[in-house]
Structure formats: structure tokens, C-alpha cells
Design an enzyme around this catalytic site. Structure first.
Site, PDB file in Angstrom:
ATOM      1  N   TYR A  60       0.837  -1.193   0.000  1.00  0.00           N
ATOM      2  CA  TYR A  60       0.000   0.000   0.000  1.00  0.00           C
ATOM      3  C   TYR A  60       0.885   1.262   0.000  1.00  0.00           C
ATOM      4  O   TYR A  60       2.010   1.212  -0.479  1.00  0.00           O
ATOM      5  CB  TYR A  60      -1.049  -0.067   1.132  1.00  0.00           C
ATOM      6  CG  TYR A  60      -2.218   0.747   0.683  1.00  0.00           C
ATOM      7  CD1 TYR A  60      -2.953   0.342  -0.432  1.00  0.00           C
ATOM      8  CD2 TYR A  60      -2.481   1.981   1.239  1.00  0.00           C
ATOM      9  CE1 TYR A  60      -3.942   1.148  -0.958  1.00  0.00           C
ATOM     10  CE2 TYR A  60      -3.477   2.781   0.714  1.00  0.00           C
ATOM     11  CZ  TYR A  60      -4.191   2.367  -0.385  1.00  0.00           C
ATOM     12  OH  TYR A  60      -5.148   3.174  -0.922  1.00  0.00           O
ATOM     13  N   ARG A  83      -8.423  10.530  -8.582  1.00  0.00           N
ATOM     14  CA  ARG A  83      -7.542  11.168  -7.588  1.00  0.00           C
ATOM     15  C   ARG A  83      -6.850  10.058  -6.811  1.00  0.00           C
ATOM     16  O   ARG A  83      -7.282   9.679  -5.734  1.00  0.00           O
ATOM     17  CB  ARG A  83      -8.372  12.073  -6.657  1.00  0.00           C
ATOM     18  CG  ARG A  83      -7.563  13.049  -5.856  1.00  0.00           C
ATOM     19  CD  ARG A  83      -7.730  12.837  -4.365  1.00  0.00           C
ATOM     20  NE  ARG A  83      -7.235  11.550  -3.951  1.00  0.00           N
ATOM     21  CZ  ARG A  83      -7.588  10.902  -2.847  1.00  0.00           C
ATOM     22  NH1 ARG A  83      -8.472  11.394  -2.052  1.00  0.00           N
ATOM     23  NH2 ARG A  83      -7.069   9.737  -2.528  1.00  0.00           N
ATOM     24  N   LYS A 108      -6.045  -2.321  -1.565  1.00  0.00           N
ATOM     25  CA  LYS A 108      -6.950  -2.185  -0.407  1.00  0.00           C
ATOM     26  C   LYS A 108      -7.578  -3.525  -0.053  1.00  0.00           C
ATOM     27  O   LYS A 108      -7.750  -3.852   1.110  1.00  0.00           O
ATOM     28  CB  LYS A 108      -8.037  -1.157  -0.706  1.00  0.00           C
ATOM     29  CG  LYS A 108      -7.506   0.260  -0.721  1.00  0.00           C
ATOM     30  CD  LYS A 108      -8.138   1.116   0.344  1.00  0.00           C
ATOM     31  CE  LYS A 108      -7.238   2.277   0.697  1.00  0.00           C
ATOM     32  NZ  LYS A 108      -7.802   3.304   1.514  1.00  0.00           N
ATOM     33  N   GLU A 115     -13.362   4.540  -3.639  1.00  0.00           N
ATOM     34  CA  GLU A 115     -11.970   4.814  -3.315  1.00  0.00           C
ATOM     35  C   GLU A 115     -11.324   5.688  -4.385  1.00  0.00           C
ATOM     36  O   GLU A 115     -11.392   5.355  -5.572  1.00  0.00           O
ATOM     37  CB  GLU A 115     -11.270   3.439  -3.289  1.00  0.00           C
ATOM     38  CG  GLU A 115      -9.935   3.434  -2.659  1.00  0.00           C
ATOM     39  CD  GLU A 115      -9.982   3.724  -1.179  1.00  0.00           C
ATOM     40  OE1 GLU A 115     -10.741   3.070  -0.447  1.00  0.00           O
ATOM     41  OE2 GLU A 115      -9.257   4.633  -0.757  1.00  0.00           O
ATOM     42  N   ASP A 116     -10.742   6.795  -3.975  1.00  0.00           N
ATOM     43  CA  ASP A 116      -9.937   7.630  -4.868  1.00  0.00           C
ATOM     44  C   ASP A 116     -10.685   8.144  -6.104  1.00  0.00           C
ATOM     45  O   ASP A 116     -10.141   8.169  -7.227  1.00  0.00           O
ATOM     46  CB  ASP A 116      -8.626   6.905  -5.251  1.00  0.00           C
ATOM     47  CG  ASP A 116      -7.643   6.891  -4.067  1.00  0.00           C
ATOM     48  OD1 ASP A 116      -8.050   7.318  -2.969  1.00  0.00           O
ATOM     49  OD2 ASP A 116      -6.492   6.468  -4.231  1.00  0.00           O
ATOM     50  N   ASP A 138     -14.144   5.569   1.512  1.00  0.00           N
ATOM     51  CA  ASP A 138     -13.053   5.474   2.474  1.00  0.00           C
ATOM     52  C   ASP A 138     -12.274   6.780   2.600  1.00  0.00           C
ATOM     53  O   ASP A 138     -11.794   7.116   3.681  1.00  0.00           O
ATOM     54  CB  ASP A 138     -12.106   4.337   2.085  1.00  0.00           C
ATOM     55  CG  ASP A 138     -11.110   4.065   3.197  1.00  0.00           C
ATOM     56  OD1 ASP A 138     -11.558   3.889   4.339  1.00  0.00           O
ATOM     57  OD2 ASP A 138      -9.901   4.058   2.936  1.00  0.00           O
ATOM     58  N   ASP A 139     -12.148   7.530   1.507  1.00  0.00           N
ATOM     59  CA  ASP A 139     -11.374   8.783   1.563  1.00  0.00           C
ATOM     60  C   ASP A 139     -12.069   9.811   2.440  1.00  0.00           C
ATOM     61  O   ASP A 139     -11.422  10.628   3.092  1.00  0.00           O
ATOM     62  CB  ASP A 139     -11.185   9.347   0.156  1.00  0.00           C
ATOM     63  CG  ASP A 139     -10.550   8.325  -0.751  1.00  0.00           C
ATOM     64  OD1 ASP A 139      -9.420   7.926  -0.470  1.00  0.00           O
ATOM     65  OD2 ASP A 139     -11.214   7.874  -1.707  1.00  0.00           O
ATOM     66  N   ASN A 174      -0.625  11.872   1.318  1.00  0.00           N
ATOM     67  CA  ASN A 174       0.101  10.726   0.762  1.00  0.00           C
ATOM     68  C   ASN A 174       0.399  10.968  -0.714  1.00  0.00           C
ATOM     69  O   ASN A 174      -0.311  11.743  -1.346  1.00  0.00           O
ATOM     70  CB  ASN A 174      -0.773   9.470   0.866  1.00  0.00           C
ATOM     71  CG  ASN A 174      -0.890   8.984   2.288  1.00  0.00           C
ATOM     72  OD1 ASN A 174       0.038   9.064   3.063  1.00  0.00           O
ATOM     73  ND2 ASN A 174      -2.065   8.477   2.626  1.00  0.00           N
TER      74      ASN A 174
HETATM   75  P1  NAD Z   1      -9.144  16.324  -2.509  1.00  0.00           P
HETATM   76  O1  NAD Z   1      -8.680  16.534  -3.887  1.00  0.00           O
HETATM   77  O2  NAD Z   1     -10.565  15.996  -2.267  1.00  0.00           O
HETATM   78  O3  NAD Z   1      -8.813  17.635  -1.639  1.00  0.00           O
HETATM   79  C1  NAD Z   1      -7.614  18.352  -1.691  1.00  0.00           C
HETATM   80  C2  NAD Z   1      -7.838  19.696  -1.055  1.00  0.00           C
HETATM   81  O4  NAD Z   1      -6.591  20.366  -0.951  1.00  0.00           O
HETATM   82  C3  NAD Z   1      -8.776  20.600  -1.814  1.00  0.00           C
HETATM   83  O5  NAD Z   1      -9.637  21.254  -0.922  1.00  0.00           O
HETATM   84  C4  NAD Z   1      -7.829  21.637  -2.428  1.00  0.00           C
HETATM   85  O6  NAD Z   1      -8.443  22.900  -2.579  1.00  0.00           O
HETATM   86  C5  NAD Z   1      -6.774  21.696  -1.361  1.00  0.00           C
HETATM   87  N1  NAD Z   1      -5.524  22.263  -1.880  1.00  0.00           N
HETATM   88  C6  NAD Z   1      -4.923  22.028  -3.060  1.00  0.00           C
HETATM   89  N2  NAD Z   1      -3.815  22.778  -3.157  1.00  0.00           N
HETATM   90  C7  NAD Z   1      -3.721  23.500  -2.021  1.00  0.00           C
HETATM   91  C8  NAD Z   1      -2.808  24.443  -1.532  1.00  0.00           C
HETATM   92  N3  NAD Z   1      -1.746  24.803  -2.231  1.00  0.00           N
HETATM   93  N4  NAD Z   1      -3.036  24.990  -0.311  1.00  0.00           N
HETATM   94  C9  NAD Z   1      -4.109  24.609   0.409  1.00  0.00           C
HETATM   95  N5  NAD Z   1      -5.002  23.703   0.003  1.00  0.00           N
HETATM   96  C10 NAD Z   1      -4.809  23.147  -1.204  1.00  0.00           C
HETATM   97  O7  NAD Z   1      -8.209  15.215  -1.892  1.00  0.00           O
HETATM   98  P2  NAD Z   1      -8.431  14.395  -0.525  1.00  0.00           P
HETATM   99  O8  NAD Z   1      -9.134  13.119  -0.792  1.00  0.00           O
HETATM  100  O9  NAD Z   1      -8.992  15.290   0.502  1.00  0.00           O
HETATM  101  O10 NAD Z   1      -6.925  13.994  -0.189  1.00  0.00           O
HETATM  102  C11 NAD Z   1      -5.992  15.000   0.115  1.00  0.00           C
HETATM  103  C12 NAD Z   1      -4.701  14.358   0.602  1.00  0.00           C
HETATM  104  O11 NAD Z   1      -4.946  13.636   1.801  1.00  0.00           O
HETATM  105  C13 NAD Z   1      -4.096  13.363  -0.393  1.00  0.00           C
HETATM  106  O12 NAD Z   1      -2.702  13.538  -0.422  1.00  0.00           O
HETATM  107  C14 NAD Z   1      -4.417  12.033   0.201  1.00  0.00           C
HETATM  108  O13 NAD Z   1      -3.452  11.047  -0.099  1.00  0.00           O
HETATM  109  C15 NAD Z   1      -4.387  12.353   1.693  1.00  0.00           C
HETATM  110  N6  NAD Z   1      -5.151  11.372   2.468  1.00  0.00           N
HETATM  111  C16 NAD Z   1      -4.533  10.799   3.528  1.00  0.00           C
HETATM  112  C17 NAD Z   1      -5.197   9.861   4.273  1.00  0.00           C
HETATM  113  C18 NAD Z   1      -4.512   9.254   5.464  1.00  0.00           C
HETATM  114  O14 NAD Z   1      -3.444   9.603   5.796  1.00  0.00           O
HETATM  115  N7  NAD Z   1      -5.107   8.337   6.151  1.00  0.00           N
HETATM  116  C19 NAD Z   1      -6.476   9.490   3.922  1.00  0.00           C
HETATM  117  C20 NAD Z   1      -7.103  10.112   2.831  1.00  0.00           C
HETATM  118  C21 NAD Z   1      -6.420  11.071   2.112  1.00  0.00           C
END
Ligand code: NAD
Length: 547
Positions: A99, A152, A170, A241-242, A264-265, A404
Site C-alpha cells: 500500500y 484522484r 486495499k 476509493e480515490d 473510504d477517503d 500521501n
Molecule cells: P481532494 O482533492 O478531495 O482535496 C484536496 C484539497 O486540498 C482541496 O480542498 C484543495 O483545494 C486543497 N488544496 C490544493 N492545493 C492546495 C494548496 N496549495 N493549499 C491549500 N489547500 C490546497 O483530496 P483528498 O481526498 O482530501 O486527499 C488530500 C490528501 O490527503 C491526499 O494527499 C491524500 O493522499 C491524503 N489522504 C490521507 C489519508 C490518510 O493519511 N489516512 C487518507 C485520505 C487522504
């Protein structure tokens, strides 16, 4: 314990080519005679322990993580039991390979490293024949499907059909971390094109090289998929997912009250982050109601976490409008406030009356948050100035850099530790090595969704729950937090050790199944023995006697 339905029709080479039945050199003398295997294997019978040791040795001998990933996927294609034995016995070492972060690299190179197909692909031009495709899957007892449309992938953006690595990964975690039998798991990619031009132009791209399907045609395809699943695999839980965030929120709202599904996200991430927050509060000695939480990123993960924190505060008696004011968001355009025009629907409940702030540092200075949660997918979002500003305002600032894969993290664990002079309570999305600072070892907790979704899914399928509710994610968060020991906290670790993941998942499954029964979401008797129910579903990666 759950056993795979064994087919007596297969013999000889067919058995060796079936990863579910193959034991390789571990087939006993008696099995070799009974199954027509004599001569098809090297003569010396290996005990399973020797086989496992050799495989681990081979894995460790690979030069790079991507080679290790390829080795593990090939092992899964060859000998499923050995794969799960290896992963379960060395989960801390293998999880980052099957993963995040390695799976991100694998998806980026999916066309290049493609060997054998795994999972189901449903393409935009399959509209009208989705049921037929679902019926092509070789197993009929599907209980969990993980589906992506690849828009995504982690924080890596649109990888189209190359995103198949995510549902495959997953679902292997469902089996490794919670014991959901592999034959009950179905990985699916909706191949609806990609807006990643470089991929479309890559001859090795595995998906249909056209732009993304949008609008009614997209919705019809998803609808056909959901209704087909209900017909062919009734009661199966569908995990989204994603997906890109506009579709993710929309599809969750459309289906969560109609079928057994979750995202899950949005929801799994929320649960793991809330659990981490509960643990962090045991270190800071403060209450949830005393927190002001500032998010960098207002997408699926951020808004999902915000909403679950609101649920948690409401459970403590805080009225909803007040609960929402505990969560603040900075997105790519600055602080999310009431006066910002054109805010998307999912951000509006967190758009508070407040003067704007264009940077995260300005927002930290204006709001004095107690916790920072990074879910922006933007590397370097937590600068030294930001972390220092948090450390000036809080004895133990809570810094969760959850983006991530590792390359996208808002800051590294070491930066959060050093810039706060060792006082921050840290969690990250991808794994980081322990940090030595002024004679103390800090172990950053990895806010891995694998702590939640496998156990939650196991609970849902064990109880045959009709729906997956937000309450289940809240219960899962509380259960996960209760698995964190004082010793974990003494090292700054806000999640339990991954080595204990099976026991953690089992506890989450029991709590979730209990909730399903209590809420009338299960057809089973309310007074049934939930522990026995959950345990009866758990698959152990052990060889069975084939004679
Ligand atoms: P998403 O695309 O739904 O959201 C991303 C957000 O970041 C949006 O609101 C966007 O406007 C904002 N953004 C983009 N550029 C920016 C900047 N320069 N400054 C401030 N904000 C900015 O994506 P998501 O599903 O919310 O995932 C976001 C991140 O979180 C990914 O890297 C994902 O891998 C990570 N994530 C981690 C976990 C975990 O650690 N368990 C779980 C889910 C997602």
C-alpha cells in the site's frame, strides 16, 4: 475459521497454477500422490516455515521498493496463502510495499509493470452490459467490492485505469489486516477515461485513452454498476476509493442511504484521524471541546474529518453550530469564510464569519489553533514558520501531516519534531522513521486508513448490515483509540503498532457489528454472540490438507 470452498475437480498442473490452491514446494508426499503432482515439483518437500523464510529472503534481496511490489504481486498470483502468511507475519515491513507509499509508484508505472490482470475493468463503452461483466468474475460469494475511477489516486492526481493498483491493494489489506477471505473481495476499476494527457499519449497506458466521461453518461454507468452489484452480489458492501472530490461527495450522498456503501477517503480517513486526535488529547491532557482545529485542504479527507469531529462533539453535548466552529479550513484560495464567493457545497457548513486570510501562516496567527491537519496533497504546506507559530501557542501542538504518498506530505515527521523542539504530537499519512531529538525517540503515528476500513468492513459483512452509517465510523474511531496503550503514547505514537492490526481490526469489527445489530440494520438476531459471529468470518492464511 473460514475455509475456501475446495474444488475436487482440479489436479496436477491446474492446482499448481491456481494461487488459491497452490502450496508449491510445501505439498506433502501424500498430496503429491493424491493430486497427480509427483514430478511436477522439485522432490524435496519444504515445511511452510522454510518456504516463508525463503520468500522473505527473496523479498529483502530486491533492490527497490517497486521491485518488491512486483515480487509480492507475483507471489499473490502464484500462492495466495504464502503471500498472506508473509504479509501477516511482517506487516510493518510489507504494508508500505503493498500500500502507500509504494502502491502510488506502482500505479504511476502500472502499464509498464503489468503482468497478469487482477480485478474487473468496466469501461465507459460497457454501458448496457455491466451485469454481464460482473458475472464474469470467477467467484460468486463477493462480500466487499472496492471501486475506483482513478481520478484522484492518493495525492498523485488522475491516473485513470492505472488506479487499479488501489482497489487491488486495499482488498489485500482487507484479508491481511482483518481476515476477510480473499475470494469474497472484488477489486473494480471504472475505466471512464483520464484527463491526464501524458497517460493518454502513453502507448503502455492500460485504460481507454480518451478524456473523462462526465455528466449523465457517467452517472448512468455508475448507476448500472451499483444496481448490477445489488442484483448479482446482493448484500455486498461497496467501498468507493480515490474518486475526484466532486464525484466522491455526490455519489456518497446519492447511495449511502440506498445501498451498503461508504467512501473510504471521506469516512474512513475521518475515523482514523479522529482516533489519532483522541490519542493526542491523552498526551496534551485537553478535551476535544477545547480544540480549535485548522485544516490545510478542504476536500474529501478534510471535510470528512471535520464532519466526524462535529459528530463527536455533538455526542459530548456541543450543539452543532458551535461544534462546526471548532473546525476551520484553508484551501488553495486561503481561509474558507462566509464571504468567499463560489464555495462548493461540501465546504459551506464550515465557512464561518471571519476576515479572510490568504496563507496558512496568516490563518494560524489569526485563529491560534491547537491542531493542524494537513490533507492538501501539497508537499511542504507546513513550513518551519507555521510549525513554529503552532509551537509558540501550544505546549503540545497537534500536527497531523496526512497527505500521501510520502512525497506529498505537508512536512516530514522530523521537521514537525525539530521545528516544535520535540513538543508536537505528530501523525503522518505515509510511514516515517522514528525521530531522535535531544536524547528522546519520537515515533510518529501513521494515520493509515488500514486501521479502520478492514475491521469496519469485516463487522459490516459479519452482521450482514444493510447500510454503513457515520455512527459506525465514530464507533470505529473510539475503538481504535482505545487500542492505543500508555506505552505507545509515551513514545508519541497515537496509533497502535501495526503488528497488532489483526487484533485491532477484530475489536473494530465486533463494535461495528454490534452497532449494526442495535440499530436494526442487520437481519440477524439482536442477541446473537457477536464475537463468535465475527470470528467465524476470519480467514487464516494456513495450508489445508488436500488429500
Ligand atoms: P481532494 O482533492 O478531495 O482535496 C484536496 C484539497 O486540498 C482541496 O480542498 C484543495 O483545494 C486543497 N488544496 C490544493 N492545493 C492546495 C494548496 N496549495 N493549499 C491549500 N489547500 C490546497 O483530496 P483528498 O481526498 O482530501 O486527499 C488530500 C490528501 O490527503 C491526499 O494527499 C491524500 O493522499 C491524503 N489522504 C490521507 C489519508 C490518510 O493519511 N489516512 C487518507 C485520505 C487522504
Amino acid at each position: 475459521m473460514h475455509f475456501r470452498p475446495y474444488t475436487r475437480e482440479k489436479r496436477g498442473i491446474q492446482i499448481l497454477r491456481d494461487p488459491a490452491l497452490n502450496k508449491g514446494t510445501a505439498f506433502t508426499e501424500a498430496e503429491r500422490d493424491a493430486l497427480g503432482l509427483r514430478g511436477l515439483l522439485p522432490p524435496r518437500v519444504n515445511p511452510p516455515e522454510t518456504q516463508l523464510a525463503r520468500t522473505l529472503d527473496n523479498l529483502r534481496g530486491k533492490a527497490s521498493d517497486i521491485e518488491k511490489y512486483i515480487f509480492l504481486v507475483s507471489l499473490l498470483d502464484r500462492n495466495e496463502t504464502l503471500f498472506y502468511r508473509l504479509v501477516c507475519a511482517h506487516i510493518e515491513e510489507t504494508l508500505p510495499l503493498i500500500y502507500t507509499p509504494t502502491v502510488g509508484k506502482a500505479c504511476q508505472a502500472y502499464g509498464n509493470i503489468f503482468r497478469r490482470p487482477r480485478g474487473l475493468y468496466i469501461s465507459a463503452n460497457d454501458r448496457g452490459r455491466v451485469r454481464q461483466i460482473l458475472r464474469n468474475w470467477p467467484h460468486d460469494d463477493v462480500r466487499i467490492a472496492v471501486v475506483t475511477d482513478g481520478e484522484r489516486i492518493l495525492g498523485l492526481g488522475d491516473l485513470g485505469a492505472n488506479g487499479m493498483g488501489i482497489p487491488v491493494g486495499k482488498l489485500s489489506l482487507y484479508t491481511a489486516c482483518a481476515g476477510v477471505p480473499p475470494w469474497q473481495c472484488l477489486p473494480i476499476t471504472l475505466d471512464v477515461g483520464t484527463n491526464n494527457k501524458a497517460l493518454r499519449e502513453d502507448p503502455l497506458y492500460i485504460g481507454t485513452p480518451c478524456e473523462r466521461l462526465r455528466g449523465a453518461a457517467y452517472d448512468e454507468l455508475v448507476d448500472e454498476f451499483i444496481s448490477g452489484m445489488g442484483e448479482i452480489y446482493p448484500g455486498a458492501c461497496i467501498q468507493f476509493e480515490d474518486f475526484g472530490n466532486a464525484n466522491a461527495f455526490r455519489l456518497l450522498h446519492r447511495y449511502q442511504d440506498r445501498v451498503c456503501t461508504f467512501n473510504d477517503d471521506i469516512q474512513g480517513t475521518a475515523s482514523v484521524a479522529l482516533a489519532g486526535l483522541y490519542s493526542a488529547l491523552r498526551i496534551t491532557g485537553k478535551t476535544l471541546a477545547a480544540q480549535r482545529i485548522l485544516f490545510l485542504g478542504a476536500g474529501e479527507a478534510g471535510i470528512g474529518i471535520g464532519n466526524l469531529i462535529v459528530d463527536a462533539l455533538r455526542a459530548e453535548g456541543v450543539p452543532e453550530p458551535e461544534a462546526r466552529r471548532h473546525c476551520w479550513f484553508v484551501d488553495s484560495k486561503g481561509l474558507v469564510t462566509r464571504s468567499r464567493p463560489g464555495l462548493s457545497e461540501h465546504k459551506q457548513p464550515f465557512a464561518h464569519e471571519h476576515p479572510g486570510a490568504s496563507t496558512l501562516l496568516d490563518a494560524v496567527n489569526a485563529l491560534s489553533p491547537t491542531a493542524l491537519i494537513g490533507v492538501s496533497g501539497q508537499a511542504g504546506g507546513f513550513t518551519q514558520q507555521v510549525v513554529e507559530a503552532m509551537a509558540r501557542r501550544n505546549e503540545h501542538p497537534i500536527i497531523f501531516a496526512l497527505s500521501n504518498p510520502t512525497s506529498q506530505a505537508e512536512c516530514t515527521a522530523e521537521q514537525a519534531c525539530v521545528w516544535s523542539d520535540g513538543r508536537a504530537v505528530i501523525a503522518t499519512g505515509s510511514p516515517f522513521a522514528p525521530v531522535e531529538h535531544k536524547g528522546k525517540t519520537h515515533i510518529p503515528g501513521q494515520g493509515n486508513n488500514a486501521y479502520i476500513f478492514p475491521g469496519l468492513g469485516l463487522g459490516v459483512i459479519a452482521a450482514r448490515a444493510r447500510r454503513v452509517t457515520n455512527e459506525m465510523f465514530f464507533i470505529a474511531a473510539r475503538t481504535l483509540a482505545s487500542c492505543v496503550s500508555d506505552d505507545d503514547l509515551a513514545h508519541g505514537r497515537v496509533f497502535p503498532r501495526l503488528a497488532n492490526i489483526r487484533a485491532v481490526s477484530q475489536r473494530i469489527a465486533i463494535a461495528v457489528a454490534t452497532t449494526a445489530l442495535e440499530r436494526g440494520l442487520s437481519p440477524l438476531d439482536k442477541n446473537c454472540d457477536v464475537t463468535a459471529l465475527v470470528n467465524a468470518h476470519i480467514f487464516q492464511p494456513e495450508y489445508h490438507d488436500h488429500t
